[in-house]
Design an enzyme around this catalytic site. Sequence first.
Site, PDB file in Angstrom:
ATOM      1  N   ASN A 143     -42.987  20.456 -21.525  1.00 52.29           N
ATOM      2  CA  ASN A 143     -42.779  21.159 -20.260  1.00 52.29           C
ATOM      3  C   ASN A 143     -43.983  21.980 -19.814  1.00 52.29           C
ATOM      4  OD1 ASN A 143     -41.549  22.269 -22.732  1.00 52.29           O
ATOM      5  ND2 ASN A 143     -41.371  24.135 -21.548  1.00 52.29           N
ATOM      6  N   GLN A 158     -37.746  16.629 -19.637  1.00 49.46           N
ATOM      7  CA  GLN A 158     -38.914  16.443 -18.768  1.00 49.46           C
ATOM      8  C   GLN A 158     -39.213  14.963 -18.531  1.00 49.46           C
ATOM      9  OE1 GLN A 158     -40.814  18.643 -17.086  1.00 49.46           O
ATOM     10  NE2 GLN A 158     -39.721  20.444 -17.788  1.00 49.46           N
ATOM     11  N   SER A 218     -31.439  17.079 -17.847  1.00 47.29           N
ATOM     12  CA  SER A 218     -30.941  17.941 -16.760  1.00 47.29           C
ATOM     13  C   SER A 218     -31.157  17.230 -15.433  1.00 47.29           C
ATOM     14  CB  SER A 218     -31.713  19.265 -16.728  1.00 47.29           C
ATOM     15  OG  SER A 218     -31.270  20.125 -17.743  1.00 47.29           O
ATOM     16  N   THR A 225     -12.739  21.562 -17.364  1.00 46.74           N
ATOM     17  CA  THR A 225     -12.560  20.734 -16.165  1.00 46.74           C
ATOM     18  C   THR A 225     -13.917  20.221 -15.698  1.00 46.74           C
ATOM     19  OG1 THR A 225     -10.627  22.014 -15.582  1.00 46.74           O
ATOM     20  CG2 THR A 225     -11.652  20.745 -13.799  1.00 46.74           C
ATOM     21  N   CYS A 282     -39.210  26.439 -16.962  1.00 43.56           N
ATOM     22  CA  CYS A 282     -37.775  26.591 -17.229  1.00 43.56           C
ATOM     23  C   CYS A 282     -37.415  27.794 -18.066  1.00 43.56           C
ATOM     24  CB  CYS A 282     -37.198  25.379 -17.941  1.00 43.56           C
ATOM     25  SG  CYS A 282     -37.481  23.899 -17.108  1.00 43.56           S
TER      26      CYS A 282
HETATM   27  N1  PLP Z   1     -35.848  21.404 -22.272  1.00 43.10           N
HETATM   28  C1  PLP Z   1     -36.965  21.289 -21.546  1.00 43.10           C
HETATM   29  C2  PLP Z   1     -38.114  20.505 -22.086  1.00 43.10           C
HETATM   30  C3  PLP Z   1     -37.060  21.871 -20.281  1.00 43.10           C
HETATM   31  O1  PLP Z   1     -38.178  21.748 -19.575  1.00 43.10           O
HETATM   32  C4  PLP Z   1     -35.958  22.608 -19.797  1.00 43.10           C
HETATM   33  C5  PLP Z   1     -36.014  23.211 -18.446  1.00 43.10           C
HETATM   34  O2  PLP Z   1     -35.550  22.666 -17.485  1.00 43.10           O
HETATM   35  C6  PLP Z   1     -34.803  22.694 -20.611  1.00 43.10           C
HETATM   36  C7  PLP Z   1     -34.798  22.091 -21.838  1.00 43.10           C
HETATM   37  C8  PLP Z   1     -33.604  23.477 -20.168  1.00 43.10           C
HETATM   38  O3  PLP Z   1     -32.948  22.838 -19.119  1.00 43.10           O
HETATM   39  P1  PLP Z   1     -31.776  23.590 -18.333  1.00 43.10           P
HETATM   40  O4  PLP Z   1     -32.328  24.912 -17.902  1.00 43.10           O
HETATM   41  O5  PLP Z   1     -31.459  22.664 -17.203  1.00 43.10           O
HETATM   42  O6  PLP Z   1     -30.632  23.747 -19.287  1.00 43.10           O
END
Ligand code: PLP
Length: 331
Positions: free
Chosen positions: A97, A127, A149, A187, A272
């Site tokens: 990331n 990512q 995500s 849900t 993130c």
């Molecule tokens: N893992 C990685 C490599 C990320 O870049 C992120 C950020 O989006 C996440 C996990 C956490 O994702 P979220 O905040 O959607 O739970």
Amino acid sequence: MAKLLNAEAPECFSFTSGATESNNWTFAAVAKAYKTGSVLISAIEHPSVCEPAKELAHLGFNVIEVPVDQHGVVRLDVFRAALGAETVLVSIMAANNETGVLQPLAEIGDIIRELSPAAIFHTDATQAIGKMRVDLQSDWPEVDLASFSAHKFHGPKGTGGIYIRPGIQIYPFLLGGGQEEGRRSGTTNTPSLAGLAIAATEWKHASMEAMANVRDEFEIGLKARFPEVQIHCAGVQRLSNTSCFSLPGVVGEELATALAAQGIIVGVGSACSSGALHPPKTLLAMNVDYTLARAALRVSLSTSTSSEQTAILLNHLADLLEKSPSLTGLH
Ligand code: PLP
């Protein structure tokens, strides 16, 4: 999702509130199933992997952090040496990331099956999924679990899921009404999942190639304008949307704040993580000098970013550095 990622069946997916939940679920399920053993993660994982890994360490698991080389790629020699019959979980991210660097998941999978065939192989693919073409059967055949995500591919925030390879059993994380065939109670968040489905359906590989061209053109412009710039990880395989670079002498946070005031949002440190600024952990793990790591900026493109927009960024960067000498020099 099954079509986008060429999964064996739609039933391979469980939906969650996003990768953070999927990653936590993985570690909690392993803690419940095994009670003891060793767990391997890389030195550059997202906090949603590192923190659950620390919990397992508190529970008595032997958690081993595998270093990366100067390009940000997991040291396969160290990884090999750390695997053993006692390894119960390997969790290595697909793409980083901060730098966008891709890990050699196919090779890592082969090594796991050779040395620790029973270990669960999880990847935080947040990512990667939606930013590059992923074929779960031919690209990552040994991956058992993959977190993602939706907002990484223009789906709604706060939704995502986990791919679970057929035949892999994991304990549920959320207990209750037994939704999702008992795998994740609560849900179902139908509106978000509808958004995720549309985003997955509209994903186009061709747009990724166009985005790579915009990124490459941006980096050529960057080098032409600032010959002293250091572009991180340009020599290894990385996501086509990410450009991570350091302008020596600059303080990344201050430059990012100045750009934000002009309507341009760039990243510093880890993506993130809301609020708090984190030191750029990945660059430090790559042994990049602290001052240079502190200078790093991360530009994340989307499929709708144009060369005109990246040219505007270059102009703003040049203006800011010329007009605000205070941006350079640590204090
Ligand atoms: N893992 C990685 C490599 C990320 O870049 C992120 C950020 O989006 C996440 C996990 C956490 O994702 P979220 O905040 O959607 O739970």
